[in-house]
Design a protein around this motif. Sequence first.
Motif, PDB file in Angstrom:
ATOM      1  N   SER A 107       0.754  -1.031   0.112  1.00 47.76           N
ATOM      2  CA  SER A 107       0.203  -0.129  -0.014  1.00 47.76           C
ATOM      3  C   SER A 107       0.808   1.232  -0.090  1.00 47.76           C
ATOM      4  CB  SER A 107      -0.944   0.134   1.079  1.00 47.76           C
ATOM      5  OG  SER A 107      -0.066   0.095   2.477  1.00 47.76           O
ATOM      6  N   LYS A 108       2.154   1.005   0.209  1.00 47.64           N
ATOM      7  CA  LYS A 108       3.047   2.397   0.300  1.00 47.64           C
ATOM      8  C   LYS A 108       4.000   2.483  -1.050  1.00 47.64           C
ATOM      9  CE  LYS A 108       3.810   2.237   5.245  1.00 47.64           C
ATOM     10  NZ  LYS A 108       4.709   1.915   6.294  1.00 47.64           N
ATOM     11  N   PRO A 109       4.017   3.587  -1.610  1.00 48.85           N
ATOM     12  CA  PRO A 109       4.775   3.822  -2.817  1.00 48.85           C
ATOM     13  C   PRO A 109       6.262   3.400  -2.838  1.00 48.85           C
ATOM     14  CG  PRO A 109       4.600   5.835  -1.404  1.00 48.85           C
ATOM     15  CD  PRO A 109       3.811   4.918  -0.715  1.00 48.85           C
ATOM     16  N   ASP A 110       6.915   2.983  -1.705  1.00 43.88           N
ATOM     17  CA  ASP A 110       8.144   2.524  -1.781  1.00 43.88           C
ATOM     18  C   ASP A 110       8.375   0.838  -2.023  1.00 43.88           C
ATOM     19  OD1 ASP A 110       7.376   1.979   0.841  1.00 43.88           O
ATOM     20  OD2 ASP A 110       9.116   2.715   1.972  1.00 43.88           O
ATOM     21  N   ALA A 111       7.108   0.416  -1.997  1.00 42.13           N
ATOM     22  CA  ALA A 111       7.190  -1.084  -2.239  1.00 42.13           C
ATOM     23  C   ALA A 111       7.848  -1.322  -3.545  1.00 42.13           C
ATOM     24  CB  ALA A 111       5.673  -1.699  -2.268  1.00 42.13           C
ATOM     25  N   VAL A 112       8.344  -2.625  -3.412  1.00 44.64           N
ATOM     26  CA  VAL A 112       9.367  -2.928  -4.752  1.00 44.64           C
ATOM     27  C   VAL A 112       8.538  -4.258  -5.363  1.00 44.64           C
ATOM     28  CG1 VAL A 112      11.405  -3.858  -5.770  1.00 44.64           C
ATOM     29  CG2 VAL A 112      11.314  -2.027  -3.880  1.00 44.64           C
ATOM     30  N   ARG A 113       8.453  -3.994  -6.696  1.00 46.27           N
ATOM     31  CA  ARG A 113       7.809  -5.089  -7.414  1.00 46.27           C
ATOM     32  C   ARG A 113       8.767  -5.761  -8.534  1.00 46.27           C
ATOM     33  NH1 ARG A 113       3.914  -1.532  -5.621  1.00 46.27           N
ATOM     34  NH2 ARG A 113       1.966  -2.660  -5.194  1.00 46.27           N
ATOM     35  N   THR A 114       8.735  -7.257  -8.700  1.00 45.55           N
ATOM     36  CA  THR A 114       9.182  -7.728  -9.574  1.00 45.55           C
ATOM     37  C   THR A 114       8.366  -8.799 -10.565  1.00 45.55           C
ATOM     38  OG1 THR A 114      10.069  -9.653  -8.445  1.00 45.55           O
ATOM     39  CG2 THR A 114      11.518  -7.585  -8.374  1.00 45.55           C
ATOM     40  N   ALA A 115       8.573  -9.111 -11.629  1.00 49.41           N
ATOM     41  CA  ALA A 115       7.828 -10.063 -12.522  1.00 49.41           C
ATOM     42  C   ALA A 115       7.844 -11.437 -12.159  1.00 49.41           C
ATOM     43  CB  ALA A 115       8.129  -9.906 -14.134  1.00 49.41           C
ATOM     44  N   VAL A 116       6.605 -12.010 -12.074  1.00 50.64           N
ATOM     45  CA  VAL A 116       6.686 -13.571 -11.775  1.00 50.64           C
ATOM     46  C   VAL A 116       7.180 -14.136 -12.996  1.00 50.64           C
ATOM     47  CG1 VAL A 116       5.432 -15.322 -11.261  1.00 50.64           C
ATOM     48  CG2 VAL A 116       5.028 -13.255 -10.087  1.00 50.64           C
ATOM     49  N   THR A 117       8.288 -15.227 -12.972  1.00 53.93           N
ATOM     50  CA  THR A 117       8.674 -16.242 -13.968  1.00 53.93           C
ATOM     51  C   THR A 117       7.913 -17.280 -13.780  1.00 53.93           C
ATOM     52  OG1 THR A 117      10.659 -16.769 -12.662  1.00 53.93           O
ATOM     53  CG2 THR A 117      10.777 -14.677 -13.754  1.00 53.93           C
ATOM     54  N   SER A 118       7.529 -17.980 -13.275  1.00 56.76           N
ATOM     55  CA  SER A 118       6.911 -19.185 -13.163  1.00 56.76           C
ATOM     56  C   SER A 118       5.877 -19.413 -12.206  1.00 56.76           C
ATOM     57  CB  SER A 118       8.145 -20.093 -12.509  1.00 56.76           C
ATOM     58  OG  SER A 118       7.519 -21.551 -12.644  1.00 56.76           O
ATOM     59  N   SER A 119       4.722 -20.022 -12.629  1.00 55.29           N
ATOM     60  CA  SER A 119       3.323 -20.212 -11.768  1.00 55.29           C
ATOM     61  C   SER A 119       3.087 -21.648 -12.126  1.00 55.29           C
ATOM     62  CB  SER A 119       2.640 -19.097 -12.332  1.00 55.29           C
ATOM     63  OG  SER A 119       1.419 -19.605 -11.827  1.00 55.29           O
ATOM     64  N   ASN A 120       3.346 -22.445 -10.940  1.00 62.16           N
ATOM     65  CA  ASN A 120       3.014 -23.852 -11.298  1.00 62.16           C
ATOM     66  C   ASN A 120       2.527 -24.524  -9.608  1.00 62.16           C
ATOM     67  OD1 ASN A 120       3.509 -25.522 -13.788  1.00 62.16           O
ATOM     68  ND2 ASN A 120       5.108 -23.990 -13.631  1.00 62.16           N
ATOM     69  N   GLN A 121       1.390 -24.986  -9.692  1.00 57.73           N
ATOM     70  CA  GLN A 121       0.794 -25.701  -8.169  1.00 57.73           C
ATOM     71  C   GLN A 121       0.876 -24.445  -7.150  1.00 57.73           C
ATOM     72  OE1 GLN A 121       3.489 -28.953  -7.724  1.00 57.73           O
ATOM     73  NE2 GLN A 121       2.044 -30.367  -8.735  1.00 57.73           N
ATOM     74  N   GLU A 122       1.303 -24.365  -6.316  1.00 58.21           N
ATOM     75  CA  GLU A 122       1.586 -23.406  -5.218  1.00 58.21           C
ATOM     76  C   GLU A 122       2.913 -22.662  -5.247  1.00 58.21           C
ATOM     77  OE1 GLU A 122       0.500 -25.217  -1.278  1.00 58.21           O
ATOM     78  OE2 GLU A 122      -1.613 -26.016  -2.222  1.00 58.21           O
ATOM     79  N   VAL A 123       3.762 -23.121  -6.166  1.00 56.65           N
ATOM     80  CA  VAL A 123       5.037 -22.501  -6.217  1.00 56.65           C
ATOM     81  C   VAL A 123       5.049 -21.514  -7.246  1.00 56.65           C
ATOM     82  CG1 VAL A 123       7.428 -23.035  -6.513  1.00 56.65           C
ATOM     83  CG2 VAL A 123       6.043 -24.779  -5.602  1.00 56.65           C
ATOM     84  N   PHE A 124       5.638 -20.100  -6.750  1.00 52.52           N
ATOM     85  CA  PHE A 124       5.959 -19.097  -7.789  1.00 52.52           C
ATOM     86  C   PHE A 124       7.284 -18.606  -7.476  1.00 52.52           C
ATOM     87  CE2 PHE A 124       1.680 -19.718  -6.649  1.00 52.52           C
ATOM     88  CZ  PHE A 124       0.834 -19.349  -7.716  1.00 52.52           C
ATOM     89  N   ARG A 125       7.986 -18.200  -8.828  1.00 49.65           N
ATOM     90  CA  ARG A 125       9.403 -17.627  -8.659  1.00 49.65           C
ATOM     91  C   ARG A 125       9.523 -16.123  -9.382  1.00 49.65           C
ATOM     92  NH1 ARG A 125      13.311 -22.755  -9.382  1.00 49.65           N
ATOM     93  NH2 ARG A 125      14.600 -21.183  -8.205  1.00 49.65           N
ATOM     94  N   CYS A 126      10.555 -15.276  -8.718  1.00 48.12           N
ATOM     95  CA  CYS A 126      10.423 -14.065  -9.280  1.00 48.12           C
ATOM     96  C   CYS A 126      12.018 -13.422  -9.001  1.00 48.12           C
ATOM     97  CB  CYS A 126       9.576 -13.042  -8.752  1.00 48.12           C
ATOM     98  SG  CYS A 126       9.481 -13.057  -6.993  1.00 48.12           S
ATOM     99  N   PRO A 127      12.417 -12.660  -9.864  1.00 48.35           N
ATOM    100  CA  PRO A 127      13.776 -12.042  -9.311  1.00 48.35           C
ATOM    101  C   PRO A 127      13.951 -11.372  -7.939  1.00 48.35           C
ATOM    102  CG  PRO A 127      12.887 -11.574 -11.591  1.00 48.35           C
ATOM    103  CD  PRO A 127      12.125 -11.997 -10.656  1.00 48.35           C
ATOM    104  N   HIS A 128      15.028 -11.347  -7.707  1.00 46.83           N
ATOM    105  CA  HIS A 128      15.350 -10.686  -6.274  1.00 46.83           C
ATOM    106  C   HIS A 128      15.234  -8.961  -6.677  1.00 46.83           C
ATOM    107  CE1 HIS A 128      17.101 -13.589  -3.930  1.00 46.83           C
ATOM    108  NE2 HIS A 128      17.824 -14.088  -4.700  1.00 46.83           N
TER     109      HIS A 128
END
Length: 540
Positions: A202-223
């Motif tokens: 909810s704050k402007p300083d939150a950092v977002r990165t793209a999700v590279t994998s979505s399978n079952q309950e496992v998701f991966r994204c860059p640091h």
Amino acid sequence: MRRSLSAALLFAIAALFLFASFSLHLSRSSVSRSDLIHRYPIPSPAADHHLLRDDDQSPPLSHVSSVSTVAVLLPAWKVLIIVSPETSLSEKDRYVCVFPNNRTSRARFAGILPSRNRTAFYCAMPNRVRRLRPFLQPVLSRKSQIINNDSTTAPEMIRWTFLVYESFSTEDDVVLFAKGLNNRQGANRPPSEFRCVFGDASKPDAVRTAVTSSNQEVFRCPHPDPTALNDEANARISLEIVDGNRVVPSVAYYTAPKRRRMSSSSNAGPMEQPSHQLCACTMVYNVAKFLREWVTYHSRIGVDRFILYDNDSDDDLEHVVRQLNQEGFNVTTSFWIWPKTQEAGFSHTAVYAKSLCNWMMYIDVDEFVFAPNSWSESPAPGRHMLKSLIPKDPSIGQVSIHCNEFGPRTRKRTHWKRHKSIVLLEAVEHSLLNVIHHFDIKKEFRTKQLSSEDAIVNHYKYQAWPEFQTKFRRRVSAYVVDWTEGLNPMSKDRTPGLGFQPVEPKGWPEMFCEVRDDRLKMLTQKWFWSSASSKMVWQS
């Protein structure tokens, strides 16, 4: 007149007797209920876990600050209270959960969550709180000064069915584990529908990165860029659904990678090699009385290290593990509370253990690997035996082994229903996708299927009725329904003839016993029988 006086006298005596009895009952009840609030320490992980009980008495309240926590509502009205990483707890203190209407229940130590070593407690939701809507989060209070929690501004309790519950940082990216996004087997939402969020979304300083994998309950994204995080040490991590900018509730925290992996071409030297050739991983619930046999057998034939994901056991598991380690076995446990997350736990192991183990064997505690062709005549077990099943061909990344399913006696079913695997962790696909103890592996690797004579897994699935009943009340696979629910009756995971009620079927001890096969029984008696104690070595 005399009759009236006698009746009045009898009435007065009866009233006095009833009043005295009622006062005594109140006194005893007060002591008993007070005990529920004031007489419990924080037990050790090995302590017995008693039934949760709630308190309906309004305790003395004060206005001291509560412990910083977040609450998750689990099945069966059980509340998981997770203490914030920056909060310190004292073993001398005792705790209670105070709900918004000031009803209380004792806080029982649950375990230490893997991410950031956070302490967790259980509380039962009191009956009088279950009728309130919405379900607001309780606060964790020291029993010496129970706080007042009559505020209606408390946040709503998180539901375990829609939650980011764990994270793990590899050297290259971040792995998140989340429920409620990919709910059907084989139907995974594309990664582009999500973003990873570091910090307060909810704050402007939150950092977002793209999700590279979505399978079952496992998701991966860059640091994230470490310079962009204001408070990296306490950054919560979650998933944001792009359509609608909805953020999934989270109890996971981000951990920056400690160091980069050294490549073989680096001037710093060759890549670090795992310290164990072969490990074994399983998810367990109340298997303490079976664990010693399983560990002893597989350790003697070649498993170097055992990794157990403890799915909320309340038996003597930690005590047995401690004894095994003192005797020279190498057994590690990880507290993994989350319901129906076996596949996610195995995915977690594939990244967590990659620096520890070359190959990982995924079997359960009621399963034993056996090679009929090459082991039957061996006078003693050898630590080369299981490792001989690992192929020398570098293109093979997974070994698949058929399962024999045994009934309550030493007889088995005629048809194979499942396969189990030994996986080269370096070969596991980026998605970490696994189904029924098998992983998707990278394209440059292939799976080798062993014949039933080269190796077989004896699965003692249909045990004595009390054990079977306990086991199948807690199916841990994400896509297997509870056997007591009348859903998907034709599923292969259902037990033929069992139905949906926890009632022992007629003739249970003789069911599933189509072919006699006692080869492994005879072999283990030869290997592990102690004439000195007249017992198997794990019984001594």
